[in-house]
Design an enzyme around this catalytic site. Structure first.
Site, PDB file in Angstrom:
ATOM      1  N   LYS A 191      -2.756   3.860  -4.069  1.00 44.91           N
ATOM      2  CA  LYS A 191      -3.806   4.410  -3.204  1.00 44.91           C
ATOM      3  C   LYS A 191      -4.055   5.894  -3.501  1.00 44.91           C
ATOM      4  O   LYS A 191      -5.185   6.324  -3.644  1.00 44.91           O
ATOM      5  CB  LYS A 191      -3.409   4.318  -1.726  1.00 44.91           C
ATOM      6  N   ARG A 218      -2.633   3.015   9.671  1.00 41.21           N
ATOM      7  CA  ARG A 218      -1.573   2.107   9.218  1.00 41.21           C
ATOM      8  C   ARG A 218      -1.167   1.128  10.311  1.00 41.21           C
ATOM      9  O   ARG A 218      -0.315   0.269  10.068  1.00 41.21           O
ATOM     10  CB  ARG A 218      -0.351   2.932   8.847  1.00 41.21           C
ATOM     11  N   ARG A 221       8.359   6.208  -9.985  1.00 34.79           N
ATOM     12  CA  ARG A 221       7.476   7.193  -9.360  1.00 34.79           C
ATOM     13  C   ARG A 221       8.182   8.525  -9.155  1.00 34.79           C
ATOM     14  O   ARG A 221       9.341   8.566  -8.763  1.00 34.79           O
ATOM     15  CB  ARG A 221       6.986   6.639  -8.021  1.00 34.79           C
ATOM     16  N   ARG A 266      10.992  10.737  -4.562  1.00 39.57           N
ATOM     17  CA  ARG A 266      10.930  10.869  -3.100  1.00 39.57           C
ATOM     18  C   ARG A 266      12.112  10.127  -2.505  1.00 39.57           C
ATOM     19  O   ARG A 266      12.472   9.055  -2.973  1.00 39.57           O
ATOM     20  CB  ARG A 266       9.636  10.218  -2.586  1.00 39.57           C
ATOM     21  N   ARG A 316       9.917  -0.291   3.677  1.00 39.86           N
ATOM     22  CA  ARG A 316       8.510   0.127   3.773  1.00 39.86           C
ATOM     23  C   ARG A 316       7.579  -1.059   3.536  1.00 39.86           C
ATOM     24  O   ARG A 316       6.528  -1.157   4.169  1.00 39.86           O
ATOM     25  CB  ARG A 316       8.224   1.259   2.787  1.00 39.86           C
TER      26      ARG A 316
HETATM   27  P1  AMP Z   1       2.793   7.659   2.153  1.00 41.32           P
HETATM   28  O1  AMP Z   1       2.883   8.878   1.331  1.00 41.32           O
HETATM   29  O2  AMP Z   1       1.363   7.347   2.551  1.00 41.32           O
HETATM   30  O3  AMP Z   1       3.490   6.475   1.555  1.00 41.32           O
HETATM   31  O4  AMP Z   1       3.552   7.973   3.537  1.00 41.32           O
HETATM   32  C1  AMP Z   1       4.922   8.261   3.547  1.00 41.32           C
HETATM   33  C2  AMP Z   1       5.498   8.109   4.951  1.00 41.32           C
HETATM   34  O5  AMP Z   1       4.808   8.977   5.848  1.00 41.32           O
HETATM   35  C3  AMP Z   1       5.368   6.727   5.565  1.00 41.32           C
HETATM   36  O6  AMP Z   1       6.388   5.849   5.149  1.00 41.32           O
HETATM   37  C4  AMP Z   1       5.471   7.076   7.042  1.00 41.32           C
HETATM   38  O7  AMP Z   1       6.802   7.380   7.418  1.00 41.32           O
HETATM   39  C5  AMP Z   1       4.661   8.370   7.121  1.00 41.32           C
HETATM   40  N1  AMP Z   1       3.231   8.093   7.353  1.00 41.32           N
HETATM   41  C6  AMP Z   1       2.188   8.420   6.533  1.00 41.32           C
HETATM   42  N2  AMP Z   1       1.012   8.010   7.054  1.00 41.32           N
HETATM   43  C7  AMP Z   1       1.314   7.403   8.227  1.00 41.32           C
HETATM   44  C8  AMP Z   1       0.533   6.752   9.214  1.00 41.32           C
HETATM   45  N3  AMP Z   1      -0.800   6.631   9.132  1.00 41.32           N
HETATM   46  N4  AMP Z   1       1.203   6.238  10.299  1.00 41.32           N
HETATM   47  C9  AMP Z   1       2.534   6.355  10.434  1.00 41.32           C
HETATM   48  N5  AMP Z   1       3.329   6.936   9.517  1.00 41.32           N
HETATM   49  C10 AMP Z   1       2.726   7.458   8.422  1.00 41.32           C
END
Ligand code: AMP
Length: 210
Positions: A13, A88, A123, A156, A167
Site C-alpha cells: 500500500k 482499518r 522489508r 521494523r 497483524r
Molecule cells: P502500518 O504502517 O500502516 O502497517 O501501521 C503500523 C501500525 O500502526 C499498525 O499495526 C497499528 O498498530 C498502527 N496503525 C496504523 N494505522 C492504524 C489505524 N488506522 N488504526 C489502528 N491502528 C493503526
C-alpha cells in the site's frame, strides 16, 4: 481525487500510494508513518501507541480518528489524497463518513498471506524518515542507506515473523469487513499485487482511470 488504499500489512500500500501520489499530484497520508514519527519524537501520542504497535495490534480508534481529522484539515489535502492504512475498522470508516469526507474510490491491493510472510522478511525502513525499502524488490540506490537522507535501514519491530502473523490475523478480523462496507457504496476495486512494483502501479492507474 480522494482515495483509500486497503490491503494486508506488506501488500505494498505505502509503496503504491507514494507512486500514485506523484502521478496524480496529490498527497499520501499514512497513519502508520504518523504514529512512527510520533514514536521517534517521543510525543504523548507515540507513548500511547507504542505497546499496541509493537504487539501487532491496532491503536484504539479514537486516537487514529483524531490524527486523521487534524491531518485532513491541512491545506495540502485540498487537491486530493490517498489514505494509506486508514480506515482499518468499520467505526473508523463510519467516522470518516461522518466528517463529510467524500471518497471517490477504494483500492484493495490483494496479496496472499503466504506471499506477505515471504515479503515481510525483506522489508526495511529508514531510521530517520521512515521511507520503505525491500532488500530484493525495492533496494535503495546505493544498496545500503536511504535514498532521501542517507539514514540507516532497519527492520521494523512489528515486521518480526510472529508479529506479522498477528497483524495478518487482526487484518482479517477487523479490516477485511471494510471491503463489504465499501462494496455496498459501489467504491471498491481490487488490484492484484504483482511481483514487479511498476506492474501493480500500472494496474492501479488503469482502475483509477476506468
Ligand atoms: P502500518 O504502517 O500502516 O502497517 O501501521 C503500523 C501500525 O500502526 C499498525 O499495526 C497499528 O498498530 C498502527 N496503525 C496504523 N494505522 C492504524 C489505524 N488506522 N488504526 C489502528 N491502528 C493503526
Amino acid at each position: 481525487m480522494n482515495l483509500i488504499f486497503l490491503g494486508a500489512p506488506g501488500a505494498g500500500k505505502g509503496t503504491q500510494a507514494e507512486r500514485i501520489c506523484k502521478h496524480l499530484g496529490i498527497v499520501s497520508i499514512s497513519t502508520g508513518n504518523i504514529i512512527r514519527e510520533a514514536l521517534r519524537n517521543g510525543t504523548e501520542l507515540g507513548k500511547k501507541a507504542k505497546s499496541y504497535m509493537d504487539a501487532g495490534k491496532l491503536v484504539p480508534d479514537e486516537i487514529v480518528i483524531d490524527i486523521i481529522r487534524e491531518r485532513l484539515k491541512q491545506d495540502d489535502c485540498k487537491n486530493g489524497f490517498i489514505l494509506d492504512g486508514f480506515p482499518r475498522t468499520v467505526p473508523q470508516a463510519e467516522a470518516l463518513d461522518k466528517m463529510g469526507v467524500v471518497i471517490d474510490k477504494v483500492i484493495e491491493i490483494y496479496v496472499s498471506d503466504e506471499k506477505i510472510m515471504e515479503r515481510m522478511s525483506g522489508r526495511r525502513v529508514c531510521e530517520i524518515c521512515g521511507a520503505s525499502y525491500h532488500v530484493e524488490f525495492k533496494p535503495p540506490k546505493n544498496g545500503v542507506t536511504c535514498d532521501y537522507d542517507g539514514g540507516k535501514l532497519v527492520r521494523r519491530k512489528d515486521d518480526e515473523p510472529e508479529t506479522v502473523k498477528e497483524r495478518l490475523r487482526v487484518y482479517h478480523e477487523q479490516t477485511e469487513p471494510l471491503k463489504d462496507y465499501y462494496e455496498k457504496q459501489g467504491k471498491l476495486y481490487i488490484v492484484e499485487g504483482q511481483d514487479k512494483i511498476s506492474d501493480t502501479t500500472r494496474y492501479t492507474i488503469e482502475v483509477l482511470e476506468s
